[in-house]
Design an enzyme around this catalytic site. Structure first.
Site, PDB file in Angstrom:
ATOM      1  N   GLU A  49       1.009  -1.216   0.063  1.00 12.29           N
ATOM      2  CA  GLU A  49       0.182  -0.047  -0.094  1.00 12.29           C
ATOM      3  C   GLU A  49       0.969   1.387   0.000  1.00 12.29           C
ATOM      4  O   GLU A  49       2.067   1.186   0.595  1.00 12.29           O
ATOM      5  CB  GLU A  49      -0.823   0.134   1.286  1.00 12.29           C
ATOM      6  CG  GLU A  49      -1.936  -1.078   1.204  1.00 12.29           C
ATOM      7  CD  GLU A  49      -3.265  -0.394   0.313  1.00 12.29           C
ATOM      8  OE1 GLU A  49      -3.157   0.721   0.041  1.00 12.29           O
ATOM      9  OE2 GLU A  49      -4.241  -1.190   0.474  1.00 12.29           O
ATOM     10  N   HIS A  58      -3.548  -2.897  -8.268  1.00  9.24           N
ATOM     11  CA  HIS A  58      -4.602  -3.424  -7.837  1.00  9.24           C
ATOM     12  C   HIS A  58      -5.681  -3.754  -8.969  1.00  9.24           C
ATOM     13  O   HIS A  58      -6.405  -4.628  -8.818  1.00  9.24           O
ATOM     14  CB  HIS A  58      -5.162  -2.712  -6.550  1.00  9.24           C
ATOM     15  CG  HIS A  58      -6.257  -3.575  -5.812  1.00  9.24           C
ATOM     16  ND1 HIS A  58      -6.599  -2.907  -4.908  1.00  9.24           N
ATOM     17  CD2 HIS A  58      -6.695  -4.971  -6.221  1.00  9.24           C
ATOM     18  CE1 HIS A  58      -7.668  -3.906  -4.349  1.00  9.24           C
ATOM     19  NE2 HIS A  58      -7.621  -5.056  -4.979  1.00  9.24           N
ATOM     20  N   ASP A  67      -7.024   1.668  -8.179  1.00 11.49           N
ATOM     21  CA  ASP A  67      -5.431   2.173  -7.745  1.00 11.49           C
ATOM     22  C   ASP A  67      -4.388   1.015  -8.402  1.00 11.49           C
ATOM     23  O   ASP A  67      -4.726  -0.041  -8.880  1.00 11.49           O
ATOM     24  CB  ASP A  67      -5.535   1.926  -6.136  1.00 11.49           C
ATOM     25  CG  ASP A  67      -5.713   0.698  -5.514  1.00 11.49           C
ATOM     26  OD1 ASP A  67      -6.826   0.157  -5.946  1.00 11.49           O
ATOM     27  OD2 ASP A  67      -5.362   0.060  -4.877  1.00 11.49           O
TER      28      ASP A  67
END
Length: 221
Positions: free
Chosen positions: A147, A189, A199
């Site tokens: 992330e 993603h 994203d």
């Protein structure tokens, strides 16, 4: 053109020989596959797991903050599930909010790492284990999820420090598991089948990122 009787007989002999050789190769291949599958099954046996040290990290310099164990599944990768992919995410929020939701057992998802705008790296799930980050079970089992703090529609969130730190992290993961450094194995993603996420978004500079990953890989080789 038609074949002569002699040539057809020659073809039959070659065919039998090829069948025998092919059958032997298939048997050997099956034995190798069976051995590999037994090895994977061994690591999936309840009570069998690799040694673990509490608070240990897989990337030197990362800070350990544990995610809720409801957001990941214990495994012994890459022996039970091979790792051949890195999935790039964006948090759609702050660093602190990402940590908070990954520690929430009701959230149902978490990634292995979070990279902040300032370049700090926090590991929340061991690479050994399967994180619920991709929205696809097969991709979860075969990938490491990273992330990145920020929002997909704010290019200013993707700082130099973030790109550099994430590239070093991805290069290390690729080196550990023999993952090719290309866009077929380092994906967003949005590229995971079945996902409804967008994203890392159009502002994520893939050309820049892949160049940095390759540079980091060469520097550590």
């Amino acid at each position: 053109m038609g074949a002569t009787e002699g040539s057809r007989d020659t073809d039959r002999r070659i065919g039998r020989r090829a069948l025998l050789v092919g059958g032997t190769a298939a048997a050997v291949g099956s034995a190798v596959l069976a051995r590999d599958e037994l090895a994977r099954l061994w690591w999936r046996t309840p009570g069998v797991e690799k040694p673990r040290v509490e608070g240990a990290v897989d990337f030197r310099g990362a800070r350990w903050v544990a995610a809720s164990d409801a957001n990941w599944r214990r495994a012994d990768r890459p022996d039970d599930y091979g790792i051949d992919m890195v999935v790039v995410h964006v948090t759609q929020g702050s660093f602190a909010s990402a940590v908070k939701v990954f520690q929430d057992p009701g959230h149902g998802a978490a990634a292995h790492y979070i990279v902040g705008k300032d370049g700090r790296i926090t590991q929340m799930i061991r690479e050994l284990d399967v994180a619920y980050h991709a929205g696809n079970r097969s991709y979860n089992e075969r990938s490491v999820g990273i992330e990145h703090e920020g929002f997909v529609d704010r290019p200013e969130d993707f700082t130099d420090a973030m790109y550099a730190a994430s590239a070093r992290l991805t290069a290390g993961i690729c080196a550990r598991y023999g993952i090719p450094v290309d866009r077929g194995h380092i994906i967003g993603h949005v590229e995971v089948p079945g996902t409804d996420h967008t994203d890392p978004g159009r502002h994520w500079d893939w050309d820049r990122y892949m160049k940095l990953v390759r540079q980091a890989g060469r520097a550590s080789a």
